[in-house]
Structure formats: structure tokens, C-alpha cells
Design a protein around this motif. Structure first.
Motif, PDB file in Angstrom:
ATOM      1  N   PHE A 313       0.969  -1.301   0.083  1.00 23.30           N
ATOM      2  CA  PHE A 313       0.079   0.042  -0.029  1.00 23.30           C
ATOM      3  C   PHE A 313       0.814   1.175   0.274  1.00 23.30           C
ATOM      4  N   GLU A 314       1.782   1.245   0.756  1.00 27.72           N
ATOM      5  CA  GLU A 314       2.819   2.363   0.759  1.00 27.72           C
ATOM      6  C   GLU A 314       3.487   2.437  -0.729  1.00 27.72           C
ATOM      7  N   LYS A 315       3.962   1.576  -1.378  1.00 30.61           N
ATOM      8  CA  LYS A 315       4.343   1.484  -2.648  1.00 30.61           C
ATOM      9  C   LYS A 315       3.216   2.082  -3.847  1.00 30.61           C
ATOM     10  N   ALA A 316       1.925   1.762  -3.698  1.00 31.13           N
ATOM     11  CA  ALA A 316       1.116   2.240  -4.418  1.00 31.13           C
ATOM     12  C   ALA A 316       0.827   3.660  -4.120  1.00 31.13           C
ATOM     13  N   THR A 317       0.853   4.298  -3.017  1.00 35.68           N
ATOM     14  CA  THR A 317       0.904   5.697  -2.538  1.00 35.68           C
ATOM     15  C   THR A 317       1.873   6.404  -3.119  1.00 35.68           C
ATOM     16  N   LEU A 344      -3.761   4.707   4.183  1.00 37.01           N
ATOM     17  CA  LEU A 344      -3.172   4.668   2.794  1.00 37.01           C
ATOM     18  C   LEU A 344      -4.161   4.456   1.433  1.00 37.01           C
ATOM     19  N   ARG A 345      -5.034   3.577   1.892  1.00 41.69           N
ATOM     20  CA  ARG A 345      -5.877   3.014   0.674  1.00 41.69           C
ATOM     21  C   ARG A 345      -6.721   4.384   0.706  1.00 41.69           C
ATOM     22  N   ARG A 346      -7.204   5.090   1.582  1.00 41.61           N
ATOM     23  CA  ARG A 346      -8.021   6.162   0.953  1.00 41.61           C
ATOM     24  C   ARG A 346      -7.315   7.265   0.629  1.00 41.61           C
ATOM     25  N   LEU A 347      -6.234   7.649   1.002  1.00 44.15           N
ATOM     26  CA  LEU A 347      -5.519   8.828   0.036  1.00 44.15           C
ATOM     27  C   LEU A 347      -5.007   8.255  -1.237  1.00 44.15           C
ATOM     28  N   LEU A 373       6.764  11.747   2.550  1.00 47.55           N
ATOM     29  CA  LEU A 373       5.373  12.050   2.752  1.00 47.55           C
ATOM     30  C   LEU A 373       4.888  10.938   4.018  1.00 47.55           C
ATOM     31  N   VAL A 374       4.155  11.740   4.871  1.00 49.91           N
ATOM     32  CA  VAL A 374       3.519  10.726   6.100  1.00 49.91           C
ATOM     33  C   VAL A 374       2.379  10.971   6.132  1.00 49.91           C
ATOM     34  N   VAL A 375       1.548   9.556   6.191  1.00 49.69           N
ATOM     35  CA  VAL A 375       0.118   9.539   6.079  1.00 49.69           C
ATOM     36  C   VAL A 375      -0.421   9.253   7.318  1.00 49.69           C
ATOM     37  N   GLU A 376      -1.298  10.146   7.972  1.00 51.40           N
ATOM     38  CA  GLU A 376      -1.747  10.123   9.413  1.00 51.40           C
ATOM     39  C   GLU A 376      -3.051   9.838   9.484  1.00 51.40           C
ATOM     40  N   THR A 377      -3.729   9.880  10.633  1.00 53.68           N
ATOM     41  CA  THR A 377      -5.196   9.844  10.844  1.00 53.68           C
ATOM     42  C   THR A 377      -5.933  10.842   9.955  1.00 53.68           C
ATOM     43  N   PRO A 393      -2.998  14.358   6.438  1.00 50.36           N
ATOM     44  CA  PRO A 393      -4.366  13.456   7.132  1.00 50.36           C
ATOM     45  C   PRO A 393      -4.855  12.488   5.876  1.00 50.36           C
ATOM     46  N   ALA A 394      -5.423  11.526   6.220  1.00 47.10           N
ATOM     47  CA  ALA A 394      -5.903  10.664   5.247  1.00 47.10           C
ATOM     48  C   ALA A 394      -7.057  11.397   4.540  1.00 47.10           C
ATOM     49  N   SER A 395      -7.937  12.258   5.110  1.00 51.49           N
ATOM     50  CA  SER A 395      -9.164  12.421   4.617  1.00 51.49           C
ATOM     51  C   SER A 395      -8.762  13.926   3.710  1.00 51.49           C
TER      52      SER A 395
END
Length: 498
Positions: A313-317, A344-347, A373-377, A393-395
Motif C-alpha cells: 500500500f505504501e508503494k501504491a501511494t 493509505l488506501r483512502r489517500l 510523505l507521512v500519512v496520518e489519521t 491526514p488521510a481525509s
């Protein structure tokens, strides 16, 4: 330790001190400390970190914001100019079961230099009533009251030709006894504070020495018996709480040895949440009952399955955002693998849709591989961290993220380079400090970045001839304030004055 620090802060807020504002040498009382604490009590009950035990990231945000708010309130009492500040808090929902979907966040903008207006802004920002504050009439300016932090002077002393204007007040003829007062902690020099608190710290260290010895033995015994790679505590409590966790785990493991085989070769950490961290650590909530620990350990294999899918998932992002490096934040509470995968999936989905419709700006480099890049809540901040990482943030809407990256590419590159240069220097200075000052331990808050820590360590070393006698075998924690913890650990600010 963080919970203990917060409790100390709350005790400070509830002291019956006088909050003042100085104008032309006259102290005019607006709100007492008791009035401030009474007015903010509904606020504290809404944002108290202990209410967010199931949500470690939100808990950490509230703890850090409360520390900053405490500092601002203390500065306002001295009428010191404050830069406009915006603090983020998560609010406890009323009348519903607390879950991540029900958590709401609020940004409180503090721009007023007045304690009364600041309290009002805090309450109104959280939709809390201000009736208590509105009923308190300000004290007229012609009725001065000396600040509890100000020096006590001899009011009847006659001025001489070479007097110091700070030695007299001209608003009273009442003679008052002279007494020595100590400056507040934040204005104390490090040497002065160490002289005042060294004996207390050493006494507490000696008192918990048997506990530390017992903890070390329990750690070694349990690791050997059940094949654990590590057994640690990261829940913010003191050493006595860690001992209690170890004893509870020892009892559980003794009763259910067959289930403990799932922990072989793993790092076990008593934390504020239960799950598997992104580093593969098994986290057990120190506040839960042993049966919940056992149920989680029995189903540990399900959590591990999620951990195996995270790199994909990190690689996909990374691919959808021009090969930017997707990493984990350098300073943050531990991240749960299951929640991280969902974020990760959402972003990734959001960015993929944006790229297909609009494409990325033409002025972007061909690759963002030099950025992180850091994906958080979902409710996290959108920011560039002091270490040069894009915190997302993922949202976050994709158009907003693309605009933010465009505006901060140069700044992120500069901060990232600065961090990489300083982290190696910090490590070398850390080892030198421990050796030359003969410290038992040297730790720091996550909020103290490498450049700040580097500056602090250098000043400690520059003045080691004066400090070594006070810090011999001390447990030192670099943070933003002075304090002696219940286990004898000494907290000092990174920007101390010698």
C-alpha cells in the motif's frame, strides 16, 4: 510520564494565585487563578488526555496543546507579549459512545493579550458557556494588587539619589515585612534550579532504586523464559506502573504458557493502545485487564497479516504521487498497522482520481523521490514537520494536498537537509554528554527536534565543569520546562539559562 506531567500542570492551574497585568508599574487584577480554573473546568473535562486513552494520537495532540496553553496563560499573567497562536484540541463528544468517528477537533486562535479575553475565546471556540466569566467584574485599575510573582519590597523605604526604580512602589504607605522570594521556574537559571532540586531528585532516585532493580530482573527473566526480543514500557507512567504491568503479564504468561509462544522473538511494549505497530512491536494497553491481553495475543496472527500488506500500500501511494517516499513520522505515537493500511488506501484512491482528472502541476520536478510523505489519521494536521516531511491526514482533499505540496517544496527540502545534517551530530553529542557528565540516562521529548537538542547538548558540554557535580548519575530529560518527577528524573528545558 506524560500523564504525570499533565497532572502536575493541572495542580499548577488550580493554585489560588493572582493573575495580573502590569500598566505603568501598577498591577491590576483581572482574574484570579481560582477564577480561571473554575471558568476553564468544563474545557478541561472536555479535552483531558485521559479521556482519549483509546486514541493515542489524539491524546498526544491534547497533551502538547495543553502544555502550550499553560505556558501562554503563565506569560499573560506577566503581561508579556505573545505571538498569535493557534492550538488544536480534540473534544470529547457528549451523550454518545466515544469512537473515532464521533471525535471532533477545534482550532483555538489565541491573539488577545488579555487573560479574560483569552479564557472567553477558549470557551466560545468549544461551544462552552461563558456565563461564569461574564458575571465577574474586572477590578478597577486604582485598586492595585501585587502580583504573586513580583518581588516583595519595603514600601516605607525613602528613595535616595542613587535608587533603583525597581526597588520601590509608589501606591502604598503600608510597611510590609521583607522576605526572600524565588523566581518562577521558567525564569530560573539551570544552576540555581539544580541547587534547589538536586537533593529532592536524588532522594526520589534512591527511593525507587529497588523498584528499578526489580523491573530489570523481571524484564530479563520474562524475555529469557518466553523468548521475547524486548520488553518495554511507553505509556507515559512511572517506573512503579511498569513494574505492575510486568507483574500482571508474568501472572498471565504463567497461567497460559502455550499462548505465549506467539510472542517469541517479538518486542512487547506496554502502551496506551493495543495492536501491532508499524515496527512490528506488539502493543498491550497498560490500562486493560489481563483477559483482553490474552484475547489479543491469541489473535495476533490476524494482525500480522495486515502488517505484511502495508509495504504494498505504501508503494501504491508512492507511485501515484510521482515516487515520493512514503515514510513514518519521526516523532509521533506508535501507529497501528490496521488503521494505517486503511488511511493509505483512502489517500491513494483520492490522489489517483485527481491525477486522472487534472494531472499534477507542470512546475513539479519529474520525480518527488527526494521528498518524504507521512500519512496520518483522518483528523491530523496538514503541515511540513520540523524534519522536512509532508504530514498529511488521510481525509485531506487531493486538490488541497497538491496545492500545499506546490507551495512548500523548497521549505521541505531545506528542512529535510537540515535534519539529516543534525541527527548525526546529535547522536555524537548525546554520547559525549552521557560520558563526560556521567549521567545515568539522557532522554528527550519528541517535540525537541535535533537542532534544538544539539544546541542544548553543546551548552551542557560547554558548562560541564559547573554542572557535573549536580548531574552525576542523574536521569536527565530534555523538554520545555523544569520539573522533578516522582521517580527522580529531572526535566529541564532545552533553552535553559545557565
Amino acid at each position: 510520564m506524560a500523564t504525570e506531567i499533565f497532572c502536575r500542570r493541572v495542580k499548577q492551574w488550580l493554585k489560588p494565585d493572582v493573575w495580573t497585568s502590569r500598566h505603568m508599574g501598577v498591577a491590576c487584577r483581572y482574574l484570579t487563578s481560582g477564577e480561571v480554573s473554575a471558568a476553564l473546568r468544563p474545557f478541561y473535562f472536555t479535552v483531558h488526555p485521559d479521556l482519549f486513552g483509546q486514541f493515542p494520537q489524539e491524546r498526544a495532540v491534547n497533551e502538547n496543546s495543553l502544555k502550550t496553553l499553560s505556558s501562554i496563560l503563565e506569560s499573560l499573567q506577566e503581561n508579556k507579549p505573545q505571538r498569535p497562536t493557534t492550538l488544536r484540541f480534540y473534544l470529547k463528544p457528549q451523550g454518545v459512545v466515544i469512537n473515532r468517528e464521533s471525535l471532533k477537533s477545534v482550532n483555538i486562535s489565541l491573539v488577545k493579550p488579555d487573560i479574560r479575553e483569552t479564557v472567553t475565546v477558549i470557551l466560545t471556540s468549544c461551544n462552552l458557556p461563558t456565563t461564569y466569566v461574564d458575571k465577574i467584574a474586572p477590578t478597577p485599575a486604582h485598586k492595585p494588587e501585587p502580583s504573586f510573582r513580583s518581588k516583595v519590597y519595603n514600601y516605607t523605604q525613602e528613595p535616595s539619589t542613587n535608587y533603583n526604580e525597581h526597588d520601590y512602589t509608589y501606591n502604598s504607605r503600608i510597611k510590609r515585612p521583607e522576605r526572600k522570594t524565588k523566581p518562577p521556574k521558567e525564569f530560573q537559571s539551570l544552576r540555581s534550579w539544580l541547587e534547589d532540586n538536586e537533593s529532592e531528585a536524588r532522594g526520589k532516585l534512591a527511593a525507587v532504586a529497588p523498584v528499578r532493580e526489580e523491573v530489570a530482573k523481571l524484564q530479563e527473566s520474562l524475555c529469557q523464559r518466553f523468548g521475547l526480543a524486548e520488553l518495554a514500557c511507553d505509556c507515559g507512567w512511572n517506573i512503579a506502573h511498569f513494574r505492575g504491568c510486568l507483574q500482571s503479564f508474568q501472572s498471565l504468561a504463567t497461567q497460559h504458557p502455550e499462548q505465549m509462544t506467539a510472542l517469541k522473538g517479538r518486542s512487547l511494549v506496554f502502551s496506551n493502545d493495543t495492536g501491532v505497530s508499524m515496527k512490528g512491536q506488539v502493543l498491550l494497553n497498560s490500562g486493560e485487564v489481563r483477559q483482553h491481553w490474552l484475547d489479543f495475543i491469541k489473535n495476533l496472527h490476524k494482525e500480522e497479516e495486515v502488517l505484511l500488506t502495508v509495504p504494498a500500500f505504501e508503494k501504491a501511494t508512492s507511485r501515484v504521487l510521482k515516487d515520493i517516499r512514503v515514510v513514518r513520522r519521526k516523532f509521533q505515537p506508535k501507529t497501528m498497522a490496521k488503521e494505517y493500511e486503511k488511511n493509505l488506501r483512502r489517500l491513494t484512491t483520492s490522489l489517483s482520481d485527481y491525477q486522472g482528472r487534472r494531472g499534477y502541476p507542470k512546475h513539479w520536478p519529474e520525480s518527488l523521490a527526494n521528498y518524504e510523505l507521512v500519512v496520518e489519521t483522518e483528523a491530523g494536521p496538514l503541515m511540513v514537520s520540523p524534519t522536512g516531511q509532508f504530514i498529511v491526514p488521510a481525509s485531506c482533499p487531493s486538490f488541497l494536498l497538491v496545492t500545499f505540496i506546490s507551495e512548500n517544496l523548497d521549505n521541505a527540502a531545506k528542512l529535510l537537509h537540515h535534519y539529516r545534517a543534525h541527527k548525526h551530530i546529535e547522536k555524537e553529542l548525546h554520547e559525549q554528554c552521557v560520558s563526560e557528565l556521567q549521567l545515568a540516562a539522557l532522554l528527550k521529548d519528541d517535540s525537541v527536534t535535533p537542532d534544538l537538542m544539539t544546541a542544548c547538548l553543546r551548552r551542557l558540554l560547554d558548562h560541564r565543569q559547573h554542572l557535573a557535580v549536580h548531574l552525576h548519575q542523574a536521569r536527565l530529560h530534555i523538554t520545555n520546562y523544569y520539573s522533578v518527577m516522582s521517580d527522580g528524573q529531572m526535566c529541564i528545558p532545552w533553552n535553559f539559562k545557565l
